[in-house]
Design an enzyme around this catalytic site. Structure first.
Site, PDB file in Angstrom:
ATOM      1  N   GLU A 375       0.827  -1.213   0.000  1.00 58.48           N
ATOM      2  CA  GLU A 375       0.000   0.000   0.000  1.00 58.48           C
ATOM      3  C   GLU A 375       0.863   1.265   0.000  1.00 58.48           C
ATOM      4  O   GLU A 375       0.517   2.250  -0.651  1.00 58.48           O
ATOM      5  CB  GLU A 375      -0.979   0.004   1.177  1.00 58.48           C
ATOM      6  CG  GLU A 375      -1.862  -1.242   1.318  1.00 58.48           C
ATOM      7  CD  GLU A 375      -2.573  -1.692   0.045  1.00 58.48           C
ATOM      8  OE1 GLU A 375      -2.721  -0.875  -0.883  1.00 58.48           O
ATOM      9  OE2 GLU A 375      -2.964  -2.872  -0.032  1.00 58.48           O
ATOM     10  N   GLU A 397      -1.222  -1.639 -10.175  1.00 57.41           N
ATOM     11  CA  GLU A 397      -1.045  -2.823  -9.316  1.00 57.41           C
ATOM     12  C   GLU A 397       0.243  -3.578  -9.655  1.00 57.41           C
ATOM     13  O   GLU A 397       0.923  -4.095  -8.767  1.00 57.41           O
ATOM     14  CB  GLU A 397      -2.242  -3.767  -9.440  1.00 57.41           C
ATOM     15  CG  GLU A 397      -3.558  -3.208  -8.893  1.00 57.41           C
ATOM     16  CD  GLU A 397      -3.524  -2.859  -7.423  1.00 57.41           C
ATOM     17  OE1 GLU A 397      -2.553  -3.198  -6.725  1.00 57.41           O
ATOM     18  OE2 GLU A 397      -4.475  -2.206  -6.959  1.00 57.41           O
ATOM     19  N   TYR A 457      -1.855  -7.701 -11.060  1.00 57.04           N
ATOM     20  CA  TYR A 457      -0.782  -7.748 -10.059  1.00 57.04           C
ATOM     21  C   TYR A 457       0.434  -8.507 -10.590  1.00 57.04           C
ATOM     22  O   TYR A 457       1.562  -8.087 -10.410  1.00 57.04           O
ATOM     23  CB  TYR A 457      -1.268  -8.430  -8.773  1.00 57.04           C
ATOM     24  CG  TYR A 457      -2.302  -7.639  -8.011  1.00 57.04           C
ATOM     25  CD1 TYR A 457      -3.622  -7.594  -8.453  1.00 57.04           C
ATOM     26  CD2 TYR A 457      -1.978  -6.943  -6.859  1.00 57.04           C
ATOM     27  CE1 TYR A 457      -4.588  -6.875  -7.753  1.00 57.04           C
ATOM     28  CE2 TYR A 457      -2.927  -6.210  -6.159  1.00 57.04           C
ATOM     29  CZ  TYR A 457      -4.230  -6.175  -6.607  1.00 57.04           C
ATOM     30  OH  TYR A 457      -5.179  -5.458  -5.931  1.00 57.04           O
TER      31      TYR A 457
END
Ligand SMILES: [Zn+2]
Length: 630
Positions: A375, A397, A457
């Protein structure tokens, strides 16, 4: 430097934004006509912690820096997603692999029967924002709510270069926590206030982005926020923005003697300069720790004192690690441009916001560090670079996951040769399934959540690790820093990144972006044949997959010695830097399915030939990458 709140956008484009580092002096060189819109919010919010209802006034000054006349504007009313029959609810009911946090499983693990948690929310549990009044420059303006979007038809079109002021009065309710924002989640955090206010949609050179809130991903307009939140005096708030009245508030923010406001509530006054989002969380049981990084931001940690002792200990261990992570990202991407960052227990997953994150607080220590690393890294990619995540979720991401893996590998002193080995495995499994969709897919339009995750991701992270294989690690490191320097606060697109990579390396790389991001073409190179004649050995390689790649090869001899070869890809019009000991062979043009080269040794002297020995090329069939000669 400190950022002064009242500065206009044009000033920001001309002035350095980071402390001591020059940045944003001019529009990026690849687009001299670059522009972006600007918003300034002033909000006053009154939160009732008994009913979870809040009222608000919002003054929004909007600057149209585009060359276009705007007849409408759109706001996001994200909390409306948390209502039975919303698009988010409908999507939860129809996707085959819903987010486990958002559903109840009424069946078994083997035979699941999912029930949308949103569909069960009662009138007092749903989320909403109701717009009671809206004016443009003092005159009532037509507005209509459609799902999570407010459509505003302007009385007076906004001309290029013009400013207009909207004043809104709204009522809202915090939903029972379903995902990200909400009240009283499973870790007991009272208020996680993400995507909670009427937020103007972004308008850029591709037009309006009034995308509905269905599942994920955000895109916003940069501006200055001035936010006053009135709330029960026992609640501690953490979030975006610098507290302007710390000594009237206390709660660990004080810088001198605390003189609290009288009454049952406190009014917290925050200012956040040049952010595209404002998020906060509040709880009466937060512990609040502060760590001042030397020459860096103040870190705030807010977490519930009611968790078990060993979990509380994890939050202490996390603090110096966060400092190391901040240092890693500053060094490898560029300076974090704000004076504050807060790690806040939000109690549900992890999500990045302006100058803060809301994360789960009661997991394992490695989970806590890992989610914080992820984060925090988003501050650079999602927050400061801020590509349109709906269209290009992988740039956010994927790049975040890439630098997270590298940072954790370095900080834990693992120093593995390939920290992305697990990511290569999961991408290859997806590529070999029939569920892969290209990275250009809109974040909401993947058939499976799993396909979204692996694309955004994993395949997004491999975009960078594999680019390091193509252009050389040093060039990749320089590219990341140059990209941040050129594109911070400008919403870059994938092509902007690849242009930086091309300029840094001198290679032509557009083919890589095209094949990797816009198709599901796969990489499969093989060693087809090894033959001996006289004193030399002839090796034939084969391209089986559609995607082109340059090749690294390693030859191990029967005496244990090794030699390295590199075969450039013709369409890059050059070769990556290689050590002197590497033999650079003639290039391989993509359309030829085979390639032959000679080794000046007898076949009997060769033990094995391996394509990409370090495993940085995402070859979907590695079995044919190694040829045992003897
Ligand atoms: Zn993320």
């Amino acid at each position: 430097m400190k950022i002064i709140f009242s500065l206009s956008l044009s000033f920001f484009l001309l002035m350095p934004l980071t402390k001591g580092h020059s940045q944003n002096e001019t529009p990026p060189s690849s687009n001299p006509h670059y522009w972006q819109q600007h918003v300034d919010y002033t909000m006053e919010i009154d939160m009732d912690v008994e009913t979870y209802k809040y009222t608000g006034t919002q003054k929004l000054v909007y600057t149209n820096n585009s060359p276009d006349v705007l007849n409408r504007v759109y706001y996001h009313l994200y909390p409306n997603a948390f209502q039975p029959d919303s698009e988010m609810d409908a999507r939860l009911k129809s996707i085959p692999d819903p987010d486990g946090r958002m559903v109840n499983n009424l069946g078994t693990r083997a035979e699941p029967n999912y029930e949308s948690r949103i569909s069960k929310l009662g009138p007092d549990e749903i989320g909403y924002i109701k717009v009671n009044s809206l004016t443009q420059d003092g005159k009532n303006v037509n507005h209509e709510t459609e799902g999570t979007i407010l459509i505003v038809t302007l009385n007076k079109p906004i001309q290029p270069g013009e400013k207009t002021t909207f004043d809104m009065v709204f009522d809202a309710q915090v939903p029972v926590q379903i995902r990200r924002s909400g009240r009283n989640n499973k870790e007991g955090v009272a208020l996680s206030m993400a995507q909670w206010y009427p937020k103007l949609a972004e308008y850029d050179d591709e037009g309006w982005h009034a995308h509905p809130y269905i599942a994920r991903e955000f895109y916003g307009v940069w501006g200055d926020f001035d936010v006053k939140i009135t709330i029960d005096k026992n609640y501690t708030i953490g979030g975006t923005g610098y507290l302007q009245n710390p000594n009237e508030i206390g709660h660990g923010y004080e810088t001198g003697t605390v003189k609290k406001q009288k009454g049952k509530t406190l009014t917290w006054h925050f200012k956040a300069p040049n952010v595209h989002d404002f998020t906060w969380a509040a709880d009466p049981e937060y512990i609040h720790d502060k760590v001042q990084i030397e020459n860096g931001p103040m870190l705030h940690f807010l977490y519930k004192k009611t968790m078990p002792a060993e979990k509380l200990e994890n939050w202490k261990i996390l603090q110096p690690v966060t400092e190391q992570l901040m240092d890693y990202f500053n060094t490898h991407i560029g300076d974090y441009p704000y004076d504050q960052y807060s790690v806040i227990q939000g109690g549900d997953g992890g999500m990045e916001y302006g100058m803060c994150t809301l994360i789960v607080g009661e997991g394992t220590i490695s989970g806590l560090i890992s989610v914080t690393a992820h984060e925090l890294a988003h501050s650079w990619f999602q927050f400061v670079l801020a590509s349109n995540e709906n269209k290009h979720s992988w740039v956010d991401e994927g790049f975040t996951s890439y630098i997270q893996d590298r940072a954790l590998d370095a900080i834990s002193e693992t120093n593995s040769d390939n920290p992305f080995a697990g990511s290569y495995r999961s991408y290859i499994a997806m590529a070999n399934s029939d569920r892969e969709q290209p990275l250009t897919t809109h974040a909401d339009r993947f058939a499976y959540n799993r396909a979204f995750s692996v694309a955004s991701y994993v395949k997004g992270a491999l975009f960078l690790s594999q680019l390091g294989y193509i252009m050389g690690e040093d060039n990749l490191n320089k590219t990341l820093k140059q990209y941040y320097k050129e594109w911070a606060f400008k919403h870059p697109k994938p092509m902007d990144f690849i242009r930086v990579a091309e300029k840094v390396s001198g290679l032509e790389l557009d083919w890589y972006l095209t094949d990797w991001a816009q198709t599901t073409n796969t990489i499969d190179y093989a060693i087809k044949n090894v033959e001996s004649e006289d004193h030399k050995t002839t090796v034939t390689l084969e391209r089986i997959g559609l995607m082109p790649m340059p090749l690294d090869l390693e030859i191990t001899y029967t005496d244990g010695s090794k030699s390295a070869y590199h075969i450039p890809l013709r369409m890059t019009r050059g070769a990556k830097p290689t050590p002197d000991s590497t033999t650079v062979l003639s290039n391989w043009a993509w359309a030829y399915p085979t390639y032959t080269f000679d080794i000046d040794k007898k076949k009997s002297a060769i033990a094995t030939i391996t394509i990409d020995p370090r495993g940085y090329m995402a070859d979907v069939n590695r079995e044919n990458n190694e040829f045992k000669v003897n």
